[in-house]
Design a protein around this motif. Structure first.
Motif, mmCIF file in Angstrom:
data_model
loop_
_atom_site.group_PDB
_atom_site.id
_atom_site.type_symbol
_atom_site.label_atom_id
_atom_site.label_comp_id
_atom_site.label_asym_id
_atom_site.label_seq_id
_atom_site.Cartn_x
_atom_site.Cartn_y
_atom_site.Cartn_z
ATOM 1 N N GLU A 84 0.161 -27.701 -28.880
ATOM 2 C CA GLU A 84 -0.786 -27.969 -29.958
ATOM 3 C C GLU A 84 -1.547 -29.242 -29.609
ATOM 4 O O GLU A 84 -0.940 -30.298 -29.434
ATOM 5 C CB GLU A 84 -0.045 -28.151 -31.285
ATOM 6 N N LEU A 85 -2.853 -29.133 -29.486
ATOM 7 C CA LEU A 85 -3.698 -30.304 -29.265
ATOM 8 C C LEU A 85 -4.101 -30.839 -30.635
ATOM 9 O O LEU A 85 -4.577 -30.075 -31.480
ATOM 10 C CB LEU A 85 -4.933 -29.934 -28.445
ATOM 11 N N LEU A 86 -3.886 -32.120 -30.850
ATOM 12 C CA LEU A 86 -4.192 -32.766 -32.129
ATOM 13 C C LEU A 86 -5.255 -33.830 -31.935
ATOM 14 O O LEU A 86 -5.194 -34.625 -30.987
ATOM 15 C CB LEU A 86 -2.941 -33.448 -32.695
ATOM 16 N N HIS A 87 -6.225 -33.854 -32.836
ATOM 17 C CA HIS A 87 -7.282 -34.858 -32.804
ATOM 18 C C HIS A 87 -7.523 -35.322 -34.243
ATOM 19 O O HIS A 87 -7.423 -34.523 -35.174
ATOM 20 C CB HIS A 87 -8.555 -34.253 -32.202
ATOM 21 N N PRO A 88 -7.826 -36.602 -34.437
ATOM 22 C CA PRO A 88 -8.015 -37.113 -35.794
ATOM 23 C C PRO A 88 -9.128 -36.411 -36.561
ATOM 24 O O PRO A 88 -10.170 -36.079 -36.013
ATOM 25 C CB PRO A 88 -8.388 -38.590 -35.578
ATOM 26 N N TYR A 89 -8.866 -36.193 -37.845
ATOM 27 C CA TYR A 89 -9.852 -35.680 -38.791
ATOM 28 C C TYR A 89 -9.879 -36.686 -39.934
ATOM 29 O O TYR A 89 -8.922 -36.800 -40.683
ATOM 30 C CB TYR A 89 -9.436 -34.299 -39.307
ATOM 31 N N GLY A 90 -10.949 -37.433 -40.032
ATOM 32 C CA GLY A 90 -11.074 -38.417 -41.103
ATOM 33 C C GLY A 90 -10.439 -39.752 -40.746
ATOM 34 O O GLY A 90 -9.701 -39.881 -39.772
ATOM 35 N N GLU A 91 -10.739 -40.735 -41.565
ATOM 36 C CA GLU A 91 -10.305 -42.110 -41.307
ATOM 37 C C GLU A 91 -8.811 -42.328 -41.517
ATOM 38 O O GLU A 91 -8.229 -43.233 -40.928
ATOM 39 C CB GLU A 91 -11.086 -43.074 -42.201
ATOM 40 N N ASN A 92 -8.181 -41.532 -42.378
ATOM 41 C CA ASN A 92 -6.767 -41.732 -42.689
ATOM 42 C C ASN A 92 -5.847 -40.833 -41.870
ATOM 43 O O ASN A 92 -4.704 -40.611 -42.241
ATOM 44 C CB ASN A 92 -6.526 -41.502 -44.184
ATOM 45 N N SER A 93 -6.340 -40.338 -40.771
ATOM 46 C CA SER A 93 -5.548 -39.437 -39.940
ATOM 47 C C SER A 93 -4.357 -40.161 -39.318
ATOM 48 O O SER A 93 -4.516 -41.235 -38.729
ATOM 49 C CB SER A 93 -6.408 -38.855 -38.815
ATOM 50 N N PRO A 94 -3.152 -39.577 -39.432
ATOM 51 C CA PRO A 94 -2.004 -40.177 -38.759
ATOM 52 C C PRO A 94 -2.165 -40.141 -37.239
ATOM 53 O O PRO A 94 -1.589 -40.969 -36.527
ATOM 54 C CB PRO A 94 -0.830 -39.304 -39.203
ATOM 55 N N ILE A 95 -2.976 -39.228 -36.743
ATOM 56 C CA ILE A 95 -3.202 -39.134 -35.300
ATOM 57 C C ILE A 95 -4.043 -40.302 -34.801
ATOM 58 O O ILE A 95 -3.863 -40.761 -33.683
ATOM 59 C CB ILE A 95 -3.853 -37.778 -34.946
ATOM 60 N N GLN A 96 -4.946 -40.811 -35.651
ATOM 61 C CA GLN A 96 -5.750 -41.969 -35.237
ATOM 62 C C GLN A 96 -4.853 -43.168 -34.988
ATOM 63 O O GLN A 96 -5.039 -43.888 -34.015
ATOM 64 C CB GLN A 96 -6.824 -42.302 -36.276
ATOM 65 N N GLY A 97 -3.871 -43.374 -35.865
ATOM 66 C CA GLY A 97 -2.930 -44.478 -35.653
ATOM 67 C C GLY A 97 -2.178 -44.328 -34.343
ATOM 68 O O GLY A 97 -1.967 -45.299 -33.608
ATOM 69 N N PHE A 98 -1.770 -43.099 -34.029
ATOM 70 C CA PHE A 98 -1.074 -42.832 -32.769
ATOM 71 C C PHE A 98 -1.991 -43.131 -31.582
ATOM 72 O O PHE A 98 -1.585 -43.767 -30.610
ATOM 73 C CB PHE A 98 -0.609 -41.363 -32.736
ATOM 74 N N LEU A 99 -3.249 -42.675 -31.666
ATOM 75 C CA LEU A 99 -4.193 -42.914 -30.571
ATOM 76 C C LEU A 99 -4.577 -44.383 -30.439
ATOM 77 O O LEU A 99 -4.893 -44.840 -29.341
ATOM 78 C CB LEU A 99 -5.443 -42.043 -30.747
ATOM 79 N N ASN A 100 -4.544 -45.137 -31.536
ATOM 80 C CA ASN A 100 -4.808 -46.579 -31.447
ATOM 81 C C ASN A 100 -3.753 -47.263 -30.582
ATOM 82 O O ASN A 100 -4.046 -48.221 -29.874
ATOM 83 C CB ASN A 100 -4.837 -47.214 -32.833
ATOM 84 N N LYS A 101 -2.521 -46.750 -30.638
ATOM 85 C CA LYS A 101 -1.424 -47.314 -29.839
ATOM 86 C C LYS A 101 -1.349 -46.697 -28.448
ATOM 87 O O LYS A 101 -0.808 -47.302 -27.532
ATOM 88 C CB LYS A 101 -0.093 -47.089 -30.549
ATOM 89 N N ASN A 102 -1.860 -45.475 -28.312
ATOM 90 C CA ASN A 102 -1.784 -44.711 -27.058
ATOM 91 C C ASN A 102 -3.189 -44.191 -26.739
ATOM 92 O O ASN A 102 -3.503 -43.042 -27.033
ATOM 93 C CB ASN A 102 -0.810 -43.531 -27.204
ATOM 94 N N LYS A 103 -4.005 -45.039 -26.150
ATOM 95 C CA LYS A 103 -5.441 -44.746 -25.962
ATOM 96 C C LYS A 103 -5.705 -43.437 -25.219
ATOM 97 O O LYS A 103 -6.676 -42.746 -25.503
ATOM 98 C CB LYS A 103 -6.121 -45.888 -25.208
ATOM 99 N N SER A 104 -4.857 -43.083 -24.269
ATOM 100 C CA SER A 104 -5.063 -41.853 -23.496
ATOM 101 C C SER A 104 -4.459 -40.629 -24.170
ATOM 102 O O SER A 104 -4.561 -39.528 -23.651
ATOM 103 C CB SER A 104 -4.449 -42.006 -22.105
ATOM 104 N N GLY A 105 -3.786 -40.837 -25.288
ATOM 105 C CA GLY A 105 -3.091 -39.747 -25.968
ATOM 106 C C GLY A 105 -1.674 -39.624 -25.456
ATOM 107 O O GLY A 105 -1.180 -40.479 -24.736
ATOM 108 N N GLY A 106 -1.016 -38.546 -25.849
ATOM 109 C CA GLY A 106 0.353 -38.324 -25.399
ATOM 110 C C GLY A 106 1.092 -37.397 -26.343
ATOM 111 O O GLY A 106 0.540 -36.940 -27.355
ATOM 112 N N ILE A 107 2.342 -37.125 -25.998
ATOM 113 C CA ILE A 107 3.143 -36.234 -26.829
ATOM 114 C C ILE A 107 3.368 -36.883 -28.183
ATOM 115 O O ILE A 107 3.840 -38.014 -28.270
ATOM 116 C CB ILE A 107 4.477 -35.885 -26.150
ATOM 117 N N HIS A 108 3.013 -36.170 -29.230
ATOM 118 C CA HIS A 108 3.135 -36.665 -30.591
ATOM 119 C C HIS A 108 4.421 -36.177 -31.257
ATOM 120 O O HIS A 108 5.146 -36.950 -31.873
ATOM 121 C CB HIS A 108 1.915 -36.234 -31.419
#
Length: 163
Positions: A84-108
């Motif tokens: 499953e590929l996940l990308h942030p939707y909206g400003e309150n996305s929990p995925i955005q917080g993850f990507l802020n810590k892991n700029k290249s992405g990674g296993i969520h």
């Protein structure tokens, strides 16, 4: 004089640890099933989709917005499971917080199927495992899901999905 080389590991008298058979001593209230998917947070979902579709030759779904979860999802179909590929939707996305810590992405997270998500979460909470959403919510597959806290799951965010 010839002396054969023998590894100490093979001559050790130390006991060998066996893998657990996974058979519970009492019948469980619920049954753990197969791995449903591995979710990867990605900074560019279109680029990641193209990688799996065009370079790897995988079958991929359309990009689906799930505003109630704060994500866009794309599912990559494999013979034995999904990614499953996940990308942030909206400003309150929990995925955005993850990507802020892991700029290249990674296993969520990983998702494991269970035959009864309510019984599973209640049993696990009684055993001291924290659920991030103790009341199941409808996930990306349209089925009830619960997420278990990574601190209680040895560093992995675990999603349980009703089969």
């Amino acid at each position: 004089m010839f002396r054969p080389l023998v590894s100490r590991a093979f001559t050790s008298t130390a006991p060998i640890r066996a893998l657990s058979t996974g058979v519970p001593k009492t019948s469980p209230l619920w049954k753990l099933g197969r791995l449903n998917h591995v979710a990867i947070a990605v900074p560019d979902i279109d680029q990641s989709t193209a990688f799996y579709r065009d370079l790897m030759g995988a079958k991929v779904s359309e990009k689906v917005p799930l505003p109630e979860h704060g994500v866009y999802t794309v599912f990559v179909e494999l013979d034995n499971t999904k990614i499953e590929l996940l990308h942030p939707y909206g400003e309150n996305s929990p995925i955005q917080g993850f990507l802020n810590k892991n700029k290249s992405g990674g296993i969520h997270h990983i998702c494991i199927e269970v035959d009864d998500v309510t019984k599973a979460v209640n049993d696990l909470m009684a055993k001291g495992i924290k659920a991030l959403n103790p009341i199941p919510k409808i996930g990306a597959h349209g089925k009830p899901v619960v997420f278990l806290h990574p601190k209680d799951c040895h560093g992995t965010l675990v999603e349980l999905e009703q089969i």
